[in-house]
Write a protein that holds these residues in place. Structure first.
Motif, PDB file in Angstrom:
ATOM      1  N   THR A  46       0.853  -1.188   0.000  1.00  0.00           N
ATOM      2  CA  THR A  46       0.000   0.000   0.000  1.00  0.00           C
ATOM      3  C   THR A  46       0.889   1.238   0.000  1.00  0.00           C
ATOM      4  OG1 THR A  46      -0.110   0.033   2.423  1.00  0.00           O
ATOM      5  CG2 THR A  46      -1.904  -1.089   1.271  1.00  0.00           C
ATOM      6  N   ARG A  47       0.368   2.314  -0.560  1.00  0.00           N
ATOM      7  CA  ARG A  47       1.088   3.590  -0.518  1.00  0.00           C
ATOM      8  C   ARG A  47       0.816   4.324   0.792  1.00  0.00           C
ATOM      9  NH1 ARG A  47      -1.450   4.011  -5.445  1.00  0.00           N
ATOM     10  NH2 ARG A  47      -2.662   5.803  -4.707  1.00  0.00           N
ATOM     11  N   ARG A  48      -0.414   4.186   1.274  1.00  0.00           N
ATOM     12  CA  ARG A  48      -0.788   4.864   2.513  1.00  0.00           C
ATOM     13  C   ARG A  48      -0.567   3.932   3.711  1.00  0.00           C
ATOM     14  NH1 ARG A  48      -5.598   9.070   2.261  1.00  0.00           N
ATOM     15  NH2 ARG A  48      -5.856   9.380   0.022  1.00  0.00           N
ATOM     16  N   ARG A  49      -0.166   4.516   4.799  1.00  0.00           N
ATOM     17  CA  ARG A  49      -0.167   3.776   6.052  1.00  0.00           C
ATOM     18  C   ARG A  49      -1.603   3.704   6.563  1.00  0.00           C
ATOM     19  NH1 ARG A  49       4.249   6.350   9.958  1.00  0.00           N
ATOM     20  NH2 ARG A  49       3.582   4.556  11.197  1.00  0.00           N
ATOM     21  N   PHE A  50      -1.911   2.657   7.310  1.00  0.00           N
ATOM     22  CA  PHE A  50      -3.267   2.538   7.844  1.00  0.00           C
ATOM     23  C   PHE A  50      -3.234   1.911   9.233  1.00  0.00           C
ATOM     24  CE2 PHE A  50      -2.452  -1.260   5.268  1.00  0.00           C
ATOM     25  CZ  PHE A  50      -2.764  -2.287   6.146  1.00  0.00           C
ATOM     26  N   GLU A  51      -4.276   2.219   9.969  1.00  0.00           N
ATOM     27  CA  GLU A  51      -4.484   1.629  11.288  1.00  0.00           C
ATOM     28  C   GLU A  51      -5.412   0.423  11.132  1.00  0.00           C
ATOM     29  OE1 GLU A  51      -6.925   2.567  15.423  1.00  0.00           O
ATOM     30  OE2 GLU A  51      -6.423   4.210  14.053  1.00  0.00           O
ATOM     31  N   ARG A  52      -5.068  -0.650  11.780  1.00  0.00           N
ATOM     32  CA  ARG A  52      -5.880  -1.874  11.701  1.00  0.00           C
ATOM     33  C   ARG A  52      -6.499  -2.180  13.057  1.00  0.00           C
ATOM     34  NH1 ARG A  52      -3.004  -7.690  10.818  1.00  0.00           N
ATOM     35  NH2 ARG A  52      -4.735  -9.027  11.441  1.00  0.00           N
ATOM     36  N   ARG A  53      -7.815  -2.382  13.037  1.00  0.00           N
ATOM     37  CA  ARG A  53      -8.536  -2.774  14.253  1.00  0.00           C
ATOM     38  C   ARG A  53      -9.274  -4.075  13.988  1.00  0.00           C
ATOM     39  NH1 ARG A  53     -12.521   1.984  15.337  1.00  0.00           N
ATOM     40  NH2 ARG A  53     -13.064   0.704  17.142  1.00  0.00           N
ATOM     41  N   GLU A  54      -9.255  -4.949  14.970  1.00  0.00           N
ATOM     42  CA  GLU A  54     -10.004  -6.205  14.897  1.00  0.00           C
ATOM     43  C   GLU A  54     -11.167  -6.113  15.871  1.00  0.00           C
ATOM     44  OE1 GLU A  54      -9.419  -8.407  12.648  1.00  0.00           O
ATOM     45  OE2 GLU A  54      -7.479  -7.663  11.959  1.00  0.00           O
ATOM     46  N   LEU A  55     -12.370  -6.268  15.346  1.00  0.00           N
ATOM     47  CA  LEU A  55     -13.586  -6.130  16.136  1.00  0.00           C
ATOM     48  C   LEU A  55     -14.436  -7.388  16.018  1.00  0.00           C
ATOM     49  CD1 LEU A  55     -14.578  -2.585  14.834  1.00  0.00           C
ATOM     50  CD2 LEU A  55     -13.277  -3.078  16.910  1.00  0.00           C
ATOM     51  N   ALA A  56     -15.382  -7.529  16.909  1.00  0.00           N
ATOM     52  CA  ALA A  56     -16.352  -8.626  16.816  1.00  0.00           C
ATOM     53  C   ALA A  56     -17.733  -8.053  17.068  1.00  0.00           C
ATOM     54  CB  ALA A  56     -16.032  -9.732  17.809  1.00  0.00           C
ATOM     55  N   VAL A  57     -18.608  -8.193  16.077  1.00  0.00           N
ATOM     56  CA  VAL A  57     -19.972  -7.688  16.206  1.00  0.00           C
ATOM     57  C   VAL A  57     -20.759  -8.660  17.078  1.00  0.00           C
ATOM     58  CG1 VAL A  57     -22.095  -7.138  14.968  1.00  0.00           C
ATOM     59  CG2 VAL A  57     -19.870  -6.565  13.955  1.00  0.00           C
ATOM     60  N   PRO A  58     -21.287  -8.204  18.210  1.00  0.00           N
ATOM     61  CA  PRO A  58     -22.049  -9.115  19.064  1.00  0.00           C
ATOM     62  C   PRO A  58     -23.354  -9.536  18.395  1.00  0.00           C
ATOM     63  CG  PRO A  58     -22.206  -6.858  19.872  1.00  0.00           C
ATOM     64  CD  PRO A  58     -21.220  -6.838  18.746  1.00  0.00           C
ATOM     65  N   VAL A  59     -23.675 -10.798  18.522  1.00  0.00           N
ATOM     66  CA  VAL A  59     -24.899 -11.346  17.939  1.00  0.00           C
ATOM     67  C   VAL A  59     -25.637 -12.083  19.046  1.00  0.00           C
ATOM     68  CG1 VAL A  59     -25.857 -12.907  16.212  1.00  0.00           C
ATOM     69  CG2 VAL A  59     -23.826 -11.574  15.671  1.00  0.00           C
ATOM     70  N   ALA A  60     -26.869 -11.664  19.304  1.00  0.00           N
ATOM     71  CA  ALA A  60     -27.613 -12.208  20.440  1.00  0.00           C
ATOM     72  C   ALA A  60     -27.890 -13.701  20.304  1.00  0.00           C
ATOM     73  CB  ALA A  60     -28.925 -11.440  20.608  1.00  0.00           C
ATOM     74  N   ASP A  61     -28.098 -14.149  19.063  1.00  0.00           N
ATOM     75  CA  ASP A  61     -28.528 -15.535  18.883  1.00  0.00           C
ATOM     76  C   ASP A  61     -27.482 -16.405  18.188  1.00  0.00           C
ATOM     77  OD1 ASP A  61     -28.649 -14.257  16.481  1.00  0.00           O
ATOM     78  OD2 ASP A  61     -30.580 -15.083  15.864  1.00  0.00           O
ATOM     79  N   GLY A  62     -26.191 -16.015  18.263  1.00  0.00           N
ATOM     80  CA  GLY A  62     -25.186 -16.831  17.579  1.00  0.00           C
ATOM     81  C   GLY A  62     -23.780 -16.357  17.855  1.00  0.00           C
ATOM     82  N   THR A  63     -22.853 -16.827  17.019  1.00  0.00           N
ATOM     83  CA  THR A  63     -21.440 -16.497  17.169  1.00  0.00           C
ATOM     84  C   THR A  63     -21.188 -15.059  16.719  1.00  0.00           C
ATOM     85  OG1 THR A  63     -20.935 -18.797  16.675  1.00  0.00           O
ATOM     86  CG2 THR A  63     -19.119 -17.230  16.531  1.00  0.00           C
ATOM     87  N   PRO A  64     -20.407 -14.275  17.472  1.00  0.00           N
ATOM     88  CA  PRO A  64     -20.074 -12.911  17.026  1.00  0.00           C
ATOM     89  C   PRO A  64     -19.420 -12.915  15.650  1.00  0.00           C
ATOM     90  CG  PRO A  64     -19.424 -13.247  19.309  1.00  0.00           C
ATOM     91  CD  PRO A  64     -19.834 -14.600  18.779  1.00  0.00           C
ATOM     92  N   VAL A  65     -19.623 -11.835  14.903  1.00  0.00           N
ATOM     93  CA  VAL A  65     -19.100 -11.709  13.545  1.00  0.00           C
ATOM     94  C   VAL A  65     -17.820 -10.886  13.583  1.00  0.00           C
ATOM     95  CG1 VAL A  65     -19.575 -10.896  11.213  1.00  0.00           C
ATOM     96  CG2 VAL A  65     -21.434 -11.841  12.605  1.00  0.00           C
ATOM     97  N   PRO A  66     -16.653 -11.477  13.279  1.00  0.00           N
ATOM     98  CA  PRO A  66     -15.406 -10.709  13.298  1.00  0.00           C
ATOM     99  C   PRO A  66     -15.322  -9.752  12.102  1.00  0.00           C
ATOM    100  CG  PRO A  66     -14.993 -13.075  13.553  1.00  0.00           C
ATOM    101  CD  PRO A  66     -16.402 -12.913  13.067  1.00  0.00           C
TER     102      PRO A  66
END
Length: 331
Positions: A46-66
């Motif tokens: 990449t030409r630009r530098r970037f910040e990377r974040r890893e998140l998990a979307v909470p899901v009430a009825d199943g596995t969180p979505v990364p």
């Protein structure tokens, strides 16, 4: 007898000769392919530098979505395309035949748009078949998209410029996610980019039969494996458009769409038909069929001249589209 096939682009033909090819997938082979490492995100050019974040979307009825969120640093402190002004967002869905891949797969494609437009890239890690079946995969993609839109201000995203994009199976899931967002009337999607998308479980097109019975990058037999893994024991009459988008009765009301495919690939005909049906419904679609392109050619061999042209054409379309959405976005 195998039907005649369009000739491969000469440069791609030479590159394909050095690539291991398969005719079909098996559970054993799938297990081996899943163990192959994905290139680390930090090693992608990449030409630009970037910040990377890893998140998990909470899901009430199943596995969180990364989700992986890649936020560019502004190229210049006064860069109004940067996140402080509300950047465009590319919500990325990876390929892998519904059965493999992860949120770091094929990220070099949306990273080009991070470089070019200062776009925030959000990549979703949906569940895979056969461990997950039915609409589980598209539900994961939709939940991640909905969370992204709901948290646009936090992520530095302009909610009026969210672009849904995916390749191969990810292109099919992107199309299904767009249908779901349309039918639920949220979130708003500015555009969708469907790269050689996997849209039709029926495998009945001419191009599907052309790429059967021999080794390839993605063959009719491999496609059947992926669809069987996703659909499980679901009867044909219960397969709907959120699983197989080509089944949608009505393609009206979709965001402006870019579809590209190769003339020498299994998905050629279902992809061109999808574009034609968007036009028939009064929608806007741009379609490119790259002469001699095999499935995923520009992802596998970006150095080939035809690949460079395909990528540049896609980026130019996105530039026009983002300019249009910026012009109409409320301030």
């Amino acid at each position: 007898m195998t039907p005649a096939r369009p000739a491969l682009d000469p440069d791609l033909h030479e590159l394909l000769a050095d690539q291991p090819l398969m005719t079909t997938l098996t559970p054993e082979l799938l297990a081996q392919l899943r163990r192959l490492p994905t290139p680390p995100v930090d090693t992608l050019p990449t030409r630009r530098r970037f910040e990377r974040r890893e998140l998990a979307v909470p899901v009430a009825d199943g596995t969180p979505v990364p989700l992986s969120v890649l936020t560019p640093e502004p190229a210049d402190p006064a860069d109004l395309a940067g996140p402080a002004a509300g950047a465009p967002c590319v919500y990325w869905i990876h390929g892998g035949g519904m059965v493999m891949g992860d949120r770091h797969s094929q990220l070099d494609i949306p990273l080009e748009w991070l470089d070019e437009f200062g776009a925030v890239v959000v990549s979703v890690d949906h569940r895979l078949a056969p461990e997950a079946t039915g609409t589980a995969l598209v539900e994961d993609c939709y939940r991640g998209l909905r969370w992204t839109a709901d948290h646009a201000a936090e992520l530095g995203i302009d909610p009026a410029r969210i672009v849904l994009a995916g390749i191969s199976a990810g292109g099919g899931l992107a199309a299904a996610t767009a249908l779901l967002a349309r039918d639920l009337a949220t979130p708003a999607i500015a555009a969708q980019i469907l790269i050689c998308p996997m849209l039709d479980h029926r495998n009945t097109t001419t191009s599907s039969h052309q790429y059967a019975g021999g080794p390839g990058v993605w063959t009719r037999e491999m496609n059947e494996f992926g669809w069987r893994a996703l659909l499980g024991d679901l009867p044909d009459e219960e397969v709907g458009p959120y699983l197989s988008p080509a089944l949608a009765d009505d393609l009206a009301g979709l965001p402006t769409t870019y579809i590209d495919t190769g003339s020498a690939e299994v998905f050629r005909d279902e992809d061109t038909d999808y574009a034609a049906r968007i036009w028939a419904a009064g929608g806007q679609a741009e379609l490119h069929v790259w002469a001699g392109g095999f499935h995923g050619f520009d992802a596998l061999h970006p150095q080939a001249p035809i690949s460079a042209t395909a990528r540049r054409t896609r980026t130019e379309w996105l530039a026009r589209t983002l300019a249009s959405t910026r012009a109409t976005s409320p301030r």
